[in-house]
Design a protein around this motif. Structure first.
Motif, short mmCIF file in Angstrom:
data_model
loop_
_atom_site.label_atom_id
_atom_site.label_comp_id
_atom_site.label_asym_id
_atom_site.label_seq_id
_atom_site.Cartn_x
_atom_site.Cartn_y
_atom_site.Cartn_z
N VAL A 71 0.86 -1.18 0.00
CA VAL A 71 0.00 0.00 0.00
C VAL A 71 0.91 1.24 0.00
O VAL A 71 1.84 1.35 0.80
CB VAL A 71 -1.03 -0.01 1.16
N ALA A 72 0.65 2.12 -0.98
CA ALA A 72 1.48 3.33 -1.14
C ALA A 72 0.65 4.56 -0.81
O ALA A 72 -0.56 4.57 -1.06
CB ALA A 72 1.97 3.42 -2.58
N VAL A 73 1.30 5.57 -0.28
CA VAL A 73 0.56 6.76 0.11
C VAL A 73 1.43 8.00 -0.11
O VAL A 73 2.65 7.95 -0.02
CB VAL A 73 0.10 6.65 1.58
N THR A 74 0.75 9.12 -0.42
CA THR A 74 1.45 10.39 -0.59
C THR A 74 1.94 10.87 0.78
O THR A 74 1.15 11.05 1.70
CB THR A 74 0.49 11.46 -1.16
N GLN A 75 3.26 11.10 0.88
CA GLN A 75 3.83 11.58 2.14
C GLN A 75 3.84 13.11 2.19
O GLN A 75 3.78 13.71 3.24
CB GLN A 75 5.27 11.05 2.29
N GLY A 76 3.94 13.75 1.03
CA GLY A 76 4.01 15.20 0.91
C GLY A 76 4.52 15.53 -0.47
O GLY A 76 4.77 14.60 -1.24
N PRO A 77 4.65 16.75 -0.88
CA PRO A 77 4.21 17.93 -0.15
C PRO A 77 2.69 18.09 -0.22
O PRO A 77 2.05 17.55 -1.11
CB PRO A 77 4.93 19.07 -0.88
N GLY A 78 2.15 18.87 0.71
CA GLY A 78 0.71 19.09 0.71
C GLY A 78 0.26 19.70 2.02
O GLY A 78 1.08 20.13 2.84
N LEU A 79 -1.05 19.73 2.22
CA LEU A 79 -1.61 20.26 3.46
C LEU A 79 -1.45 19.21 4.55
O LEU A 79 -1.85 18.06 4.36
CB LEU A 79 -3.10 20.58 3.28
N ILE A 80 -0.88 19.60 5.67
CA ILE A 80 -0.50 18.61 6.68
C ILE A 80 -1.70 17.82 7.19
O ILE A 80 -1.63 16.59 7.30
CB ILE A 80 0.33 19.28 7.82
N GLY A 81 -2.81 18.50 7.47
CA GLY A 81 -3.99 17.81 7.99
C GLY A 81 -4.57 16.85 6.96
O GLY A 81 -5.06 15.77 7.30
N SER A 82 -4.52 17.24 5.71
CA SER A 82 -5.02 16.38 4.62
C SER A 82 -4.13 15.15 4.45
O SER A 82 -4.63 14.02 4.34
CB SER A 82 -5.07 17.17 3.31
N LEU A 83 -2.82 15.37 4.44
CA LEU A 83 -1.88 14.26 4.27
C LEU A 83 -2.06 13.22 5.37
O LEU A 83 -2.02 12.01 5.12
CB LEU A 83 -0.44 14.78 4.33
N LEU A 84 -2.26 13.72 6.60
CA LEU A 84 -2.37 12.82 7.76
C LEU A 84 -3.50 11.80 7.59
O LEU A 84 -3.37 10.65 8.01
CB LEU A 84 -2.64 13.64 9.03
N VAL A 85 -4.61 12.23 6.99
CA VAL A 85 -5.75 11.33 6.84
C VAL A 85 -5.37 10.14 5.94
O VAL A 85 -5.60 8.98 6.30
CB VAL A 85 -6.98 12.08 6.27
N GLY A 86 -4.75 10.43 4.81
CA GLY A 86 -4.35 9.36 3.88
C GLY A 86 -3.29 8.46 4.51
O GLY A 86 -3.36 7.23 4.40
N ILE A 87 -2.31 9.08 5.17
CA ILE A 87 -1.21 8.30 5.74
C ILE A 87 -1.73 7.38 6.86
O ILE A 87 -1.37 6.20 6.94
CB ILE A 87 -0.08 9.24 6.25
N THR A 88 -2.58 7.93 7.72
CA THR A 88 -3.10 7.11 8.82
C THR A 88 -3.91 5.94 8.28
O THR A 88 -3.80 4.81 8.77
CB THR A 88 -3.97 7.99 9.76
N HIS A 89 -4.70 6.21 7.25
CA HIS A 89 -5.51 5.13 6.68
C HIS A 89 -4.61 4.07 6.03
O HIS A 89 -4.85 2.86 6.18
CB HIS A 89 -6.51 5.69 5.66
N ALA A 90 -3.58 4.52 5.31
CA ALA A 90 -2.66 3.58 4.65
C ALA A 90 -1.95 2.72 5.70
O ALA A 90 -1.78 1.50 5.51
CB ALA A 90 -1.65 4.35 3.82
N LYS A 91 -1.56 3.33 6.81
CA LYS A 91 -0.90 2.56 7.88
C LYS A 91 -1.85 1.51 8.45
O LYS A 91 -1.45 0.38 8.73
CB LYS A 91 -0.46 3.49 9.01
N ALA A 92 -3.11 1.90 8.61
CA ALA A 92 -4.10 0.96 9.16
C ALA A 92 -4.25 -0.24 8.23
O ALA A 92 -4.30 -1.39 8.67
CB ALA A 92 -5.43 1.66 9.37
N ILE A 93 -4.29 0.03 6.91
CA ILE A 93 -4.41 -1.08 5.94
C ILE A 93 -3.15 -1.95 6.00
O ILE A 93 -3.22 -3.18 6.01
CB ILE A 93 -4.61 -0.53 4.51
N ALA A 94 -1.99 -1.30 6.06
CA ALA A 94 -0.72 -2.03 6.09
C ALA A 94 -0.67 -2.94 7.32
O ALA A 94 -0.25 -4.11 7.23
CB ALA A 94 0.46 -1.05 6.09
N MET A 95 -1.09 -2.42 8.47
CA MET A 95 -1.05 -3.20 9.70
C MET A 95 -2.04 -4.36 9.66
O MET A 95 -1.71 -5.50 9.92
CB MET A 95 -1.41 -2.30 10.89
#
Ligand code: KG4
Ligand code: ZN
Length: 352
Positions: free
Chosen positions: A73-97
Motif C-alpha cells: 500500500v502506497a501513500v502520498t507523504q508530501g508535499p501538501g496540506l499537513i492535515g489532509s496528508l495525515l488522513v491518507g497516511i493514517t488510513h494507509a498505515k491501518a491497511i498495512a497493519m
C-alpha cells in the motif's frame, strides 16, 4: 494500492505492474471550497475524513481483487496540506497493519511525473525534462539516468494553477478557475502587451506569476467592473451544479474574454519557453508535463509546436489522483524502498 489526500481530492487506486489500472476513485471537494475561491485547509481535512473509508472501499470493490491480493500500500507523504496528508497516511498505515502489507511513501510530485508514464509505450529515454504545474507547484526538473531528479527551476511566487484560480476569483468566477478560463480563452483575442513575461535575475529557469496577477488587478481597477463581477457571482450562485460554458459566456463581455485570452497566452509562453530551453540545455529526449494545469487545452496545442516531443497524461490523470501514486510506488517496490509505521506527513518534501 495507492492513496492520495494531499490537497482537496481523496483518491484511491489499484494498479497492477505499475501500468494496468484495475480501479481508480477520486472524490473532489469542489463543492466545499468553491464558494471560498480556494482550498480551506481545515475543511479539506474534515472532508478527507468523511471520504477516505468509502473511497477506499469503492476502489477495492471495483478492482475485483481482495486485500490479500495486494503487494503493498502506497501513500502520498508530501508535499501538501499537513492535515489532509495525515488522513491518507493514517488510513494507509491501518491497511498495512491489518493486512500485513508493506508501506511505500511517495512524493506527490513524483506521482504527477509517473502519471505520464501510464500511457507511454515502452520506456522514456533519459535524460528528460519534467514540468509539474498545478495549484501548488510549478517546478521544472531534469530526470537523469537512473531516474534521478534535479531541480532546474521553480516558481518564485504563485504556482501556475494558483494564478489561474486567483485571477478567476478576482473576475468573479468559481473555484477552480483554471478549467473555466481555459474554456473561455478561445473566445477572446490575446494581446501580447497585456501580460509581459518576467525577466528572472539569478536562475533564469525560475518562473514568476505574481506580476500577471497584479496586471489583472490593475486592469480590473481601471474599469468599472463591479456590476459585471456581481452578475457572474449571482449567475453561479443561482445555478444548481456546474455552470456550462454558455452560462459563463452570457455574463462575460468581449473585453474580459480578451483579457482571459491574453493571460492564458502569457502563462503558456512562460511555461513552454522555459521547458523547451531546459530540454535544449540538457539534451532531453522529451518533456513530461503534468499537474492540473497539464489539462489546459491551449497548453496542449501549443506544446505540439515545440521541437522536442511533449508528453501529457490523460486529463483525468493530470489532476490529483491515486493511480499516479501507485505507479510511482511500483519503481520503489522494485528497488526495495519501503517505509515503516513511523512514516510522518511532510508539508514540504523536496524531490531532489
Ligand atoms: O494537480 P492538481 O489537481 O492539484 C494540485 O496539486 O494543486 O491541480 C489543480 C490546479 C488548480 O489550480 C486548477 O485551477 C488547475 O490545476 N487546472 C487548470 C486546468 N485544469 C485544472 N489550469 C489551467 N487550465 C486547465 N484546464
Ligand atoms: Zn497535484
Amino acid at each position: 494500492m495507492g492513496i492520495e489526500s494531499s490537497c482537496d481530492e481523496t483518491a484511491a487506486a489499484v494498479v497492477a505492474d505499475g501500468r494496468r489500472i484495475l480501479s481508480s476513485v477520486v472524490a473532489s471537494q469542489f463543492d466545499t471550497h468553491g464558494k471560498y475561491g480556494g482550498v480551506v485547509p481545515e475543511l479539506a481535512s474534515r472532508e478527507h475524513l468523511r471520504a477516505i473509508v468509502p473511497v477506499v472501499r469503492e476502489c477495492m470493490e471495483k478492482s475485483g481483487i481482495g486485500y490479500g491480493d495486494l503487494d503493498a500500500v502506497a501513500v502520498t507523504q508530501g508535499p501538501g496540506l499537513i492535515g489532509s496528508l495525515l488522513v491518507g497516511i493514517t488510513h494507509a498505515k491501518a491497511i498495512a497493519m491489518t493486512h500485513e502489507l508493506p508501506l511505500i511513501a511517495v512524493n506527490h510530485i513524483e506521482g504527477h511525473i509517473h502519471a505520464v508514464l501510464m500511457d507511454v509505450e515502452g520506456e522514456v529515454r533519459l535524460p528528460a525534462v519534467a514540468l509539474i504545474a498545478s495549484g501548488g507547484h510549478t517546478h521544472l526538473f531534469a530526470i537523469d539516468e537512473g531516474w534521478k531528479y534535479r531541480l532546474i527551476g521553480k516558481t518564485r511566487d504563485d504556482a501556475a494553477g494558483e494564478a489561474y484560480d486567483k485571477i478567476a476569483k478576482l473576475l468573479g468566477f468559481v473555484y477552480p478557475g483554471g478549467p473555466i478560463l481555459d474554456k473561455l480563452a478561445p473566445y477572446g483575442v490575446a494581446k501580447r502587451s497585456r501580460f509581459t513575461a518576467p525577466r528572472m535575475k539569478g536562475n533564469e529557469m525560475d518562473f514568476s506569476f505574481s506580476g500577471m496577477k497584479t496586471a489583472a488587478l490593475r486592469w480590473v481597477e481601471s474599469r468599472d467592473m463591479q456590476a459585471e463581477i456581481a452578475g457572474r457571482k449571482a449567475m453561479w450562485k443561482s445555478i444548481a451544479g456546474t455552470p456550462t460554458i454558455e452560462d459563463w459566456l452570457r455574463v462575460t463581455p468581449q473585453e474580459t474574454l480578451d483579457l482571459i485570452a491574453s493571460f492564458q497566452a502569457a502563462v503558456i509562453e512562460e511555461l513552454l519557453h522555459r521547458a523547451s530551453d531546459a530540454a535544449r540545455d540538457i539534451g532531453a529526449s522529451c518533456v513530461i508535463v503534468s499537474g492540473g494545469v497539464a489539462c489546459n487545452a491551449g497548453l496542449r496545442k501549443a506544446a505540439g509546436k515545440l521541437r522536442v516531443p511533449v508528453l501529457f497524461p490523460k486529463p483525468v490523470l493530470s489532476t490529483d489522483n491515486a493511480v499516479m501514486i501507485a505507479a510511482a510506488a511500483f519503481r520503489k517496490a522494485e528497488a526495495g524502498e519501503y517505509a515503516d509505521l513511523t512514516l510522518a506527513a511532510k508539508s514540504s518534501l523536496p524531490l531532489y
